[in-house]
Design a protein around this motif. Sequence first.
Motif, short mmCIF file in Angstrom:
data_model
loop_
_atom_site.label_atom_id
_atom_site.label_comp_id
_atom_site.label_asym_id
_atom_site.label_seq_id
_atom_site.Cartn_x
_atom_site.Cartn_y
_atom_site.Cartn_z
N ARG A 17 0.91 -1.12 -0.12
CA ARG A 17 -0.15 0.03 -0.08
C ARG A 17 0.80 1.34 -0.04
O ARG A 17 0.40 2.17 -0.41
N GLY A 38 3.53 1.59 -1.79
CA GLY A 38 4.27 1.55 -2.99
C GLY A 38 5.57 0.64 -3.02
O GLY A 38 6.25 0.88 -4.24
N ARG A 39 5.72 0.02 -1.93
CA ARG A 39 7.06 -0.75 -2.17
C ARG A 39 6.52 -2.34 -2.55
O ARG A 39 5.40 -2.43 -2.83
#
Length: 330
Positions: free
Chosen positions: A135, A137-138
Amino acid sequence: MASLVKIAVLDDWQGIARASADWRALEARATVDFFPAAFASEDEAASRLAAYDILLPMRERTAFPASLIARLPRLKLIAMTGPRAGTLDLAACTKAGVLVCNTGSDASGAATAELALALLLAAARHVPAGDAAIRAGRFQEGVGLGQTLAGATLGVIGLGRIGARMAGYGRALGMRVLAWSANLTPERAAEAGAEYATKEALLAQSDAISLHLVLSARTRGVLGAAELARLKPGAIVVNTARGPLIEEAALVAALREGRIIAALDVFDTEPLPADHPLRTLPNTVLTPHLGFGTGAIFRQFYGEAIENIAAFLDGAPMRVVNPEAIAPSA
């Protein structure tokens, strides 16, 4: 009297009470108000509930000690959900002439055991960290390696109906299952598919432990600093029973030192305060007391509680816990 009756439906923290049952017949006979938030204090509870004749609380979310019962002059009935509530002073209700009715709880044991399993798996495989990484962005960065439960040892503290289910789940995962409680025998443990162990041996040998005891004077603080110190480094502590079974300060200290992982559904104070240290410790998996909270259970709770209230209004109370509170006929 019926048109003047006021009913308070308490502890609707998830906002699902109205959708869980048909309230129309009851609302045709009384004023029904829903309370979606927890009371900040006993004073607030007393002030806001003083005008009500009937209360419908959800399990033990709002406590009803004798001091609060004494401040509710109109109270005639507590239509509690579930078979019992340790935070309700039944003797005080009886003395005040307040009738208490209960409901069944057909699937709550299975629901709680399933959540305990979910918490165990989530903690072992860093599910919350993985979800948060995606969530944010990783992907796998910073998630860490999980534990394989097959071949590991699960310690079950309290081998009643919920603990026995958890023991079965452990066996299904290929875990060795140890069990302990104050009155457990080796024979009873074997019947549930577990090995009896002393408390000390269970703590020292388990890779994960799961608590399934009823909270009482004897079980309060059953895991304190000394017990937590016996656990293996990285051991997982699952608690879906009651928060005070574990000494909170000792638990927070062990977590801050990074010695254990805690997977918790219950807490000393509920709702968990916004500034509570458990909210910021990374080696935790936390859920907001969801153990028994499934659709089927809430439908039973509210459906039977509505039946109890209607029967009381009809002068024929049912599922009465304290019949001695009923005044004898003249």
